[in-house]
Design a protein around this motif. Structure first.
Motif, PDB file in Angstrom:
ATOM      1  N   VAL A  19       6.283  13.444   0.401  1.00 33.13           N
ATOM      2  CA  VAL A  19       5.153  12.517   0.470  1.00 33.13           C
ATOM      3  C   VAL A  19       5.623  11.135   0.902  1.00 33.13           C
ATOM      4  O   VAL A  19       4.980  10.470   1.724  1.00 33.13           O
ATOM      5  CB  VAL A  19       4.438  12.435  -0.900  1.00 33.13           C
ATOM      6  CG1 VAL A  19       3.392  11.319  -0.899  1.00 33.13           C
ATOM      7  CG2 VAL A  19       3.773  13.762  -1.222  1.00 33.13           C
ATOM      8  N   ALA A  20       6.762  10.680   0.357  1.00 28.22           N
ATOM      9  CA  ALA A  20       7.275   9.350   0.688  1.00 28.22           C
ATOM     10  C   ALA A  20       7.628   9.251   2.171  1.00 28.22           C
ATOM     11  O   ALA A  20       7.372   8.229   2.821  1.00 28.22           O
ATOM     12  CB  ALA A  20       8.500   9.030  -0.163  1.00 28.22           C
ATOM     13  N   VAL A  64      11.536  -0.736   2.732  1.00 24.60           N
ATOM     14  CA  VAL A  64      11.012  -0.391   1.406  1.00 24.60           C
ATOM     15  C   VAL A  64      11.150   1.112   1.157  1.00 24.60           C
ATOM     16  O   VAL A  64      11.536   1.546   0.062  1.00 24.60           O
ATOM     17  CB  VAL A  64       9.536  -0.835   1.281  1.00 24.60           C
ATOM     18  CG1 VAL A  64       8.905  -0.265   0.010  1.00 24.60           C
ATOM     19  CG2 VAL A  64       9.440  -2.352   1.279  1.00 24.60           C
ATOM     20  N   ALA A  65      10.838   1.918   2.169  1.00 20.76           N
ATOM     21  CA  ALA A  65      10.935   3.372   2.017  1.00 20.76           C
ATOM     22  C   ALA A  65      12.374   3.807   1.728  1.00 20.76           C
ATOM     23  O   ALA A  65      12.622   4.658   0.868  1.00 20.76           O
ATOM     24  CB  ALA A  65      10.415   4.058   3.274  1.00 20.76           C
ATOM     25  N   ILE A  91       0.840  -1.196   0.000  1.00 20.76           N
ATOM     26  CA  ILE A  91       0.000   0.000   0.000  1.00 20.76           C
ATOM     27  C   ILE A  91       0.879   1.252   0.000  1.00 20.76           C
ATOM     28  O   ILE A  91       0.587   2.243  -0.673  1.00 20.76           O
ATOM     29  CB  ILE A  91      -0.936   0.003   1.223  1.00 20.76           C
ATOM     30  CG1 ILE A  91      -1.919  -1.179   1.151  1.00 20.76           C
ATOM     31  CG2 ILE A  91      -1.708   1.317   1.309  1.00 20.76           C
ATOM     32  CD1 ILE A  91      -2.873  -1.123  -0.005  1.00 20.76           C
ATOM     33  N   TYR A  92       1.965   1.207   0.744  1.00 22.41           N
ATOM     34  CA  TYR A  92       2.893   2.342   0.796  1.00 22.41           C
ATOM     35  C   TYR A  92       3.442   2.657  -0.593  1.00 22.41           C
ATOM     36  O   TYR A  92       3.477   3.827  -1.015  1.00 22.41           O
ATOM     37  CB  TYR A  92       4.039   2.035   1.762  1.00 22.41           C
ATOM     38  CG  TYR A  92       5.166   3.036   1.677  1.00 22.41           C
ATOM     39  CD1 TYR A  92       5.026   4.310   2.213  1.00 22.41           C
ATOM     40  CD2 TYR A  92       6.365   2.712   1.039  1.00 22.41           C
ATOM     41  CE1 TYR A  92       6.062   5.240   2.116  1.00 22.41           C
ATOM     42  CE2 TYR A  92       7.397   3.634   0.954  1.00 22.41           C
ATOM     43  CZ  TYR A  92       7.227   4.902   1.484  1.00 22.41           C
ATOM     44  OH  TYR A  92       8.249   5.826   1.378  1.00 22.41           O
ATOM     45  N   LEU A  93       3.866   1.637  -1.322  1.00 19.91           N
ATOM     46  CA  LEU A  93       4.422   1.856  -2.658  1.00 19.91           C
ATOM     47  C   LEU A  93       3.369   2.420  -3.610  1.00 19.91           C
ATOM     48  O   LEU A  93       3.661   3.306  -4.426  1.00 19.91           O
ATOM     49  CB  LEU A  93       4.981   0.544  -3.217  1.00 19.91           C
ATOM     50  CG  LEU A  93       6.297   0.066  -2.590  1.00 19.91           C
ATOM     51  CD1 LEU A  93       6.667  -1.303  -3.150  1.00 19.91           C
ATOM     52  CD2 LEU A  93       7.416   1.065  -2.838  1.00 19.91           C
ATOM     53  N   ILE A  94       2.150   1.923  -3.505  1.00 20.12           N
ATOM     54  CA  ILE A  94       1.075   2.406  -4.381  1.00 20.12           C
ATOM     55  C   ILE A  94       0.771   3.875  -4.102  1.00 20.12           C
ATOM     56  O   ILE A  94       0.693   4.707  -5.013  1.00 20.12           O
ATOM     57  CB  ILE A  94      -0.190   1.551  -4.186  1.00 20.12           C
ATOM     58  CG1 ILE A  94       0.045   0.129  -4.706  1.00 20.12           C
ATOM     59  CG2 ILE A  94      -1.386   2.184  -4.911  1.00 20.12           C
ATOM     60  CD1 ILE A  94      -1.063  -0.840  -4.374  1.00 20.12           C
ATOM     61  N   SER A 110       2.847  10.492  -6.492  1.00 20.75           N
ATOM     62  CA  SER A 110       3.342  11.868  -6.405  1.00 20.75           C
ATOM     63  C   SER A 110       4.831  11.908  -6.746  1.00 20.75           C
ATOM     64  O   SER A 110       5.516  10.883  -6.737  1.00 20.75           O
ATOM     65  CB  SER A 110       3.121  12.432  -4.989  1.00 20.75           C
ATOM     66  OG  SER A 110       3.769  11.612  -4.040  1.00 20.75           O
ATOM     67  N   GLY A 111       5.326  13.088  -7.018  1.00 16.61           N
ATOM     68  CA  GLY A 111       6.730  13.259  -7.345  1.00 16.61           C
ATOM     69  C   GLY A 111       7.625  13.041  -6.138  1.00 16.61           C
ATOM     70  O   GLY A 111       7.199  13.179  -4.989  1.00 16.61           O
TER      71      GLY A 111
END
Length: 246
Positions: free
Chosen positions: A50-51, A119-120, A29-32, A37-38
């Protein structure tokens, strides 16, 4: 109590479906969400990309998934199967059962938090100082105890057939209204006012304060503490009530 915690951990780790939803699902869900967004786009006046902003949201969401979904359904089924009745014949006190369930669920939540962080950092290039990573992991993990206690309470208030829909309503309601899926600043004003007093909103705000190198808000800490007392106290009361009915 230690034996019960070990048993609960072993059972959770053998459940592949549970591990998927509690560990991998939040990262997906985080990746999606973060890919829409940029890389340099920032969230309102937080100064966070945003990330980075969503990393705390989804790590909190993952911990919530692990402790709430797992606890409530498992306890409701244990009550129907007679397992809880058998435990009452042992020397385990009621508070020991509640604490064992809460502690074991919180331990299982740690992999979901770490996975979102990995992942982040690896995919979305999120960079923080070492102390921030450690503080984030500690705060999000400790905060998950609030929702672990809520899971125990729901497991005692609902039957085996009703526990899943009740848990799902609470789960998605707290996640969405608390601002875990999208910034609460995008909500209508009345929903923003409600969100400020939800445990999930306070939970995520503690992590975002660390990302911004700020001290946690005393209000957010107080909100979480009050909810923990309410949920844990409610779970203990429901356990005793269930014992008297048996």
């Amino acid at each position: 109590m230690n034996a019960l915690i070990k048993l609960e951990l072993a059972r959770a780790l053998r459940n592949k479906k549970f591990l998927f939803f509690s560990v991998l699902y939040p990262s997906m869900i985080y990746l999606i969400f973060s890919s829409s967004s940029g890389s340099n786009e920032r969230v309102s006046d937080t100064g966070l990309t945003v990330a980075t902003y969503l990393m705390v949201s989804m790590a909190s969401f993952g911990a919530l998934t692990a402790v709430l979904m797992g606890n409530s359904e498992r306890i409701a089924k244990e009550r129907e199967s007679g397992w809880v009745r058998q435990l009452r014949l042992t020397t385990l006190p009621g508070r020991g059962y509640v604490l064992a369930k809460t502690a074991s669920a919180a331990v299982v939540s740690l992999p979901s938090i770490v996975m979102v962080f990995v992942v982040a950092a690896a995919v979305k290039n999120v960079r923080l100082d070492a102390w921030q990573w450690l503080a984030l992991a500690g705060v999000i993990w400790a905060g998950s105890l609030v929702f672990a206690a809520l899971g125990v309470a729901i497991g005692y208030v609902a039957s085996g057939d009703a526990v899943r829909p009740i848990t799902m309503i609470v789960y998605f309601g707290l996640s969405i209204l608390g601002g875990l899926w999208m910034p609460s600043t995008t909500f209508p004003q009345i929903l923003q006012d409600i969100a400020k007093w939800l445990p999930t909103h306070a939970y995520a705000e503690l992590g975002r304060a660390i990302e911004q190198s700020q001290a946690p808000s005393a209000t957010d800490v107080a909100v979480l503490a009050v909810y923990f007392v309410l949920f844990a106290g409610g779970a203990a009361w429901l356990y005793r009530k269930d014992t008297l009915k048996a």
